[in-house]
Structure formats: C-alpha cells, structure tokens
Design a protein around this motif. Sequence first.
Motif, short mmCIF file in Angstrom:
data_model
loop_
_atom_site.label_atom_id
_atom_site.label_comp_id
_atom_site.label_asym_id
_atom_site.label_seq_id
_atom_site.Cartn_x
_atom_site.Cartn_y
_atom_site.Cartn_z
N GLN A 178 -2.42 6.51 -11.79
CA GLN A 178 -2.36 5.87 -10.47
C GLN A 178 -2.81 4.42 -10.50
OE1 GLN A 178 -4.72 8.79 -8.30
NE2 GLN A 178 -2.93 9.34 -7.08
N VAL A 179 -3.78 4.08 -11.34
CA VAL A 179 -4.24 2.69 -11.37
C VAL A 179 -3.52 1.87 -12.44
CG1 VAL A 179 -6.49 3.28 -10.42
CG2 VAL A 179 -6.21 3.18 -12.89
N ALA A 180 -3.04 2.53 -13.50
CA ALA A 180 -2.34 1.81 -14.57
C ALA A 180 -1.06 1.17 -14.06
CB ALA A 180 -2.03 2.74 -15.73
N VAL A 181 -0.49 1.69 -12.98
CA VAL A 181 0.78 1.18 -12.47
C VAL A 181 0.68 -0.27 -12.03
CG1 VAL A 181 0.43 1.88 -10.05
CG2 VAL A 181 2.74 1.81 -10.99
N VAL A 182 -0.53 -0.75 -11.70
CA VAL A 182 -0.65 -2.15 -11.27
C VAL A 182 -1.24 -3.05 -12.34
CG1 VAL A 182 -1.02 -1.32 -8.91
CG2 VAL A 182 -2.98 -2.09 -10.25
N ALA A 183 -1.60 -2.51 -13.48
CA ALA A 183 -2.18 -3.34 -14.54
C ALA A 183 -1.17 -4.39 -15.00
CB ALA A 183 -2.61 -2.47 -15.72
N GLY A 184 -1.67 -5.60 -15.24
CA GLY A 184 -0.80 -6.70 -15.63
C GLY A 184 -0.38 -6.63 -17.08
N TYR A 244 -1.61 -9.52 -7.61
CA TYR A 244 -0.84 -9.33 -6.39
C TYR A 244 -1.07 -7.95 -5.79
CZ TYR A 244 1.48 -13.21 -8.69
OH TYR A 244 1.73 -14.41 -9.33
N ARG A 245 -1.58 -7.05 -6.61
CA ARG A 245 -1.88 -5.69 -6.19
C ARG A 245 -3.23 -5.28 -6.76
NH1 ARG A 245 2.98 -2.41 -8.58
NH2 ARG A 245 2.65 -3.87 -10.30
N LEU A 246 -3.83 -4.27 -6.15
CA LEU A 246 -5.11 -3.75 -6.62
C LEU A 246 -5.14 -2.25 -6.33
CD1 LEU A 246 -8.07 -4.41 -7.63
CD2 LEU A 246 -8.66 -4.67 -5.22
N GLY A 265 9.49 -3.31 -5.15
CA GLY A 265 8.94 -2.62 -6.31
C GLY A 265 7.49 -2.25 -6.12
N TYR A 266 6.72 -3.14 -5.47
CA TYR A 266 5.31 -2.84 -5.22
C TYR A 266 5.17 -1.65 -4.27
CZ TYR A 266 4.19 -7.40 -7.28
OH TYR A 266 4.04 -8.48 -8.13
N LEU A 267 6.02 -1.60 -3.24
CA LEU A 267 5.97 -0.46 -2.32
C LEU A 267 6.35 0.83 -3.02
CD1 LEU A 267 7.59 -1.95 0.92
CD2 LEU A 267 5.19 -1.34 0.58
N VAL A 268 7.38 0.77 -3.85
CA VAL A 268 7.81 1.97 -4.58
C VAL A 268 6.71 2.46 -5.51
CG1 VAL A 268 9.39 2.82 -6.36
CG2 VAL A 268 10.28 1.53 -4.42
N ASP A 269 6.06 1.54 -6.22
CA ASP A 269 4.97 1.93 -7.13
C ASP A 269 3.83 2.61 -6.36
OD1 ASP A 269 6.27 0.97 -9.34
OD2 ASP A 269 5.15 -0.92 -9.44
N GLY A 270 3.43 2.00 -5.24
CA GLY A 270 2.32 2.56 -4.47
C GLY A 270 2.65 3.90 -3.87
N LEU A 271 3.83 4.02 -3.26
CA LEU A 271 4.22 5.30 -2.64
C LEU A 271 4.42 6.38 -3.69
CD1 LEU A 271 6.73 3.87 -0.02
CD2 LEU A 271 4.52 4.93 0.48
N ASP A 328 -7.57 10.17 3.75
CA ASP A 328 -8.32 10.26 2.48
C ASP A 328 -8.22 8.92 1.75
OD1 ASP A 328 -9.44 10.83 0.04
OD2 ASP A 328 -8.02 12.41 -0.51
N ASP A 329 -9.36 8.26 1.54
CA ASP A 329 -9.33 6.96 0.86
C ASP A 329 -9.82 7.05 -0.59
OD1 ASP A 329 -12.02 7.39 1.21
OD2 ASP A 329 -12.44 5.47 2.20
N GLY A 330 -9.68 8.24 -1.19
CA GLY A 330 -10.06 8.40 -2.60
C GLY A 330 -9.20 7.57 -3.53
N TYR A 331 -7.97 7.25 -3.09
CA TYR A 331 -7.09 6.34 -3.82
C TYR A 331 -6.61 5.28 -2.86
CZ TYR A 331 -3.02 4.51 -6.35
OH TYR A 331 -2.11 3.68 -6.96
N ARG A 332 -6.87 4.03 -3.20
CA ARG A 332 -6.46 2.91 -2.35
C ARG A 332 -5.55 1.98 -3.14
NH1 ARG A 332 -11.99 0.37 -0.78
NH2 ARG A 332 -12.61 1.34 -2.75
N TYR A 333 -4.40 1.68 -2.57
CA TYR A 333 -3.41 0.81 -3.20
C TYR A 333 -3.23 -0.40 -2.30
CZ TYR A 333 1.11 -0.63 -5.24
OH TYR A 333 2.13 -1.33 -5.83
N LEU A 334 -3.77 -1.54 -2.71
CA LEU A 334 -3.71 -2.76 -1.92
C LEU A 334 -2.58 -3.65 -2.43
CD1 LEU A 334 -6.62 -5.00 -0.79
CD2 LEU A 334 -4.81 -6.02 -2.19
N PHE A 335 -1.81 -4.23 -1.50
CA PHE A 335 -0.76 -5.17 -1.90
C PHE A 335 -0.75 -6.35 -0.93
CE2 PHE A 335 1.17 -2.23 1.07
CZ PHE A 335 1.98 -3.03 1.89
#
Length: 392
Positions: free
Chosen positions: A145-151, A179-181, A347-353, A379-386
């Motif tokens: 879930q977090v690796a998807v935004v790693a640069g 750009y994402r977190l 792409g950012y929306l698709v990754d997060g969803l 549930d905020d156990g996983y937060r995807y910021l863009f």
Amino acid sequence: MKLRLSRETLAEAVSWAAHALPARSAVPALAGLLLTAVQDGAGAGSLAVAGFDYEVSARFLAEAEVDEPGSALVPGRLLADLARALPGGGHEVELVAAGSELTLRCGPVQFELPLVPVEDYPHLPALPPVLGSVDGGLFAEAVAQVAVVAGRDETLPFLTGIRLEFSPRTLRLVSTDRYRLAVRDIPWTPAAEAAGAEPEKPQEPVDPVVALVPARALHEIARSLAKGERIAVSAAPDDSAPGGGLIGFSAGGQEATTRLLGADFIRYQAVFPTAYAGSAVIERQPLLEAVRRIALVADRHRPVRLAFTAGRVTVDAGAGGEARGRQTLDAVFPATAEPITLAANAGYLVDGLSALPGEEVELHYTTPTRPAVLTVAGDDGYRYLFMPLRSA
C-alpha cells in the motif's frame, strides 16, 4: 559436500535465495548461490542456500540428509532454472560437489555444473538483533500500500524508501514521491513483550525506532515471505554500530537483510491538513472503474476532475475541441455543503483507490488546491494523500 533433499524443497530454497542475485555484476562470485551443508552432533542435517549483492541478502535453511558437510558456490540463475525444471514424481535430489563440479541428480536426470571458488564469495551479513514480530500477511499488504507512491529518482534517496517507525504498539510505514504520501499503521509485537516482559508504560512519549528501507527491496521481501507465519523483524538502524545500517526479516526457514538508506526523511506529519473543510463517501470499485474509463479521453498532461454536489460526484475529463467524457456516481455528500471540484492526476487516483481495501472510500478535502486524503470510510489506518492539480 554430499546431500539429499526433496525436489520441492530445493526449488523453494533456490527460488528464495535467487531474489538477492544481481541483474549484472562486475564480481563473478555474486552471480552464484552459496550452498552450505551442515550436520549437527545428533546427526540432523540442513542445507543453507544464500544469495547476496552487497545490498540485499537472502538465505533459506532447509532440512536435508547430509552425508558429507561442505560448501559450494554454484551459478545462481542456472541453478534456479534447473530446480524449476526437475522432474516430479516424488524424486529426491542428490547434490554432490567434488573437484570443480557440482553433480545434481533427480530421478533419470543428471546435470554437472561448474563451481566458482567459495573463497571469492563475500561474507554474508548476520541478522541484527530482533526488534519484534508482525503478521506476515498484514505486513505484506501494508508494504504494498505504501510502496505504490515510492519515488524512482535515485538522486533523492529518501524518495525511494519506505520509512518504518516502530512504536510500542504500532508499526507505521510511510513513503512519498513529493506529489503523494501514503501512511499505514499496523499492530506489531515488540520482542520484550513476546518474551513475557510487562509492556513499558513511559511517563513521557518515547521516540520510535526508525529505519528507512529501500522500497523495491522491502516490497519484494515482504510479498515473498511466508504469509501464514509471523515475521521476525531485526534491525540495527545506527550505521555507526557494528552491523548497523541494516534491517532483517525472517519467517520459517527464510531470512533476508537489506541495507538502510542513509538519508533524512521529510517531516511528513506537517503535510497532512490540520483540519478538513469536508469529506465525501463513495463506493470504491465504481469510482475506480469510472476514473479508469474517463481517463481514456484525457491527455496525459491533463487531469481528471471530481465534481461533488449534493448526493453525487461527477467524474469528467477533456475540454472544448478535445475528446470529453463524464460519469456520475452516487456519493454521500451533504446538500448543505458547498460544491467543490478537485482535479487530479488519473494515475494517482487509480493507485490510491486500488490500494484501499474497503468497499467504501472517504475523500477528505480542504480547498481545490490543497492536499486531499483518501481513506477507507470511517477508518484512517491507511491514508493516501495527493496534491490536486489546477483544472484545465
């Protein structure tokens, strides 16, 4: 060296160790897998298969019937290919290292492989001290879930890593590409608590143990470790100490280590808004499909827009003189709330969803140009910021 073990065990051991084989290396020995057969005083034998590229190591310890202990360094890719291709039918595999060759026999099949001098192989890193353990399946899910935004920008090492924060009760994983977190919290068990010690009750907050791990290596390790077992996490974050700057993971007979990134991470807590202007709840899968569908008419430099009004969200893209598309979905958005439109990279929306596990997602917003956050509804156990984009 002479030993016997099952075909399935050899294939599993070689497959795991091959994760650490470098794609290319100027050091010929690193292209090999190190086989080490040992026998204890009670007569029980084992085979360790290990790979190492100076950054990542992978080692698999398997039971084996050992006649002659010893070590052999074998061409790794070739051994991995052969282990997968050996015939089934319950045949055992016999490995015999003598002179400059390793003989591999499995039923009617026999191969001879050239050996590389064992003394050319570098010293494998040992696992650091154990910090605690975590559920294998949950850990693999969190890492993905977090690796998807790693640069991918190697000139900024902190962007290519996943920050692990080990607090008394929670393991937090964080990554960003500017750009994402993404942030995910999961439970874990510290080693002292697992040993029966009373959990510490500090009077003041205690700083977590922190490790910045290469995202690509951690993702591969987490998804390949046994999912049905707890993973022991070992770490020596301080690279000034012996064996420092290293993190290790082990489950069953599998072990892996990777070097930590020597870089400072951003103050990510300050990126999240301190308060939100509002939020909307939408079914995750229909929204994901709508974004994918509408993005087909959007130029890659133009955003997809999410327009929220009472009880609905409209996904649209395109402008005058271009291909255009739109789809309207139901959404829990109060009639009393001010309508808002957020433009975002599709792409950012698709990754997060895609990373969110729930049936419904909640999109938290402030203004059209300030960070927005996706979570599972309630549930905020996983937060995807863009970061929203300027609408065309």
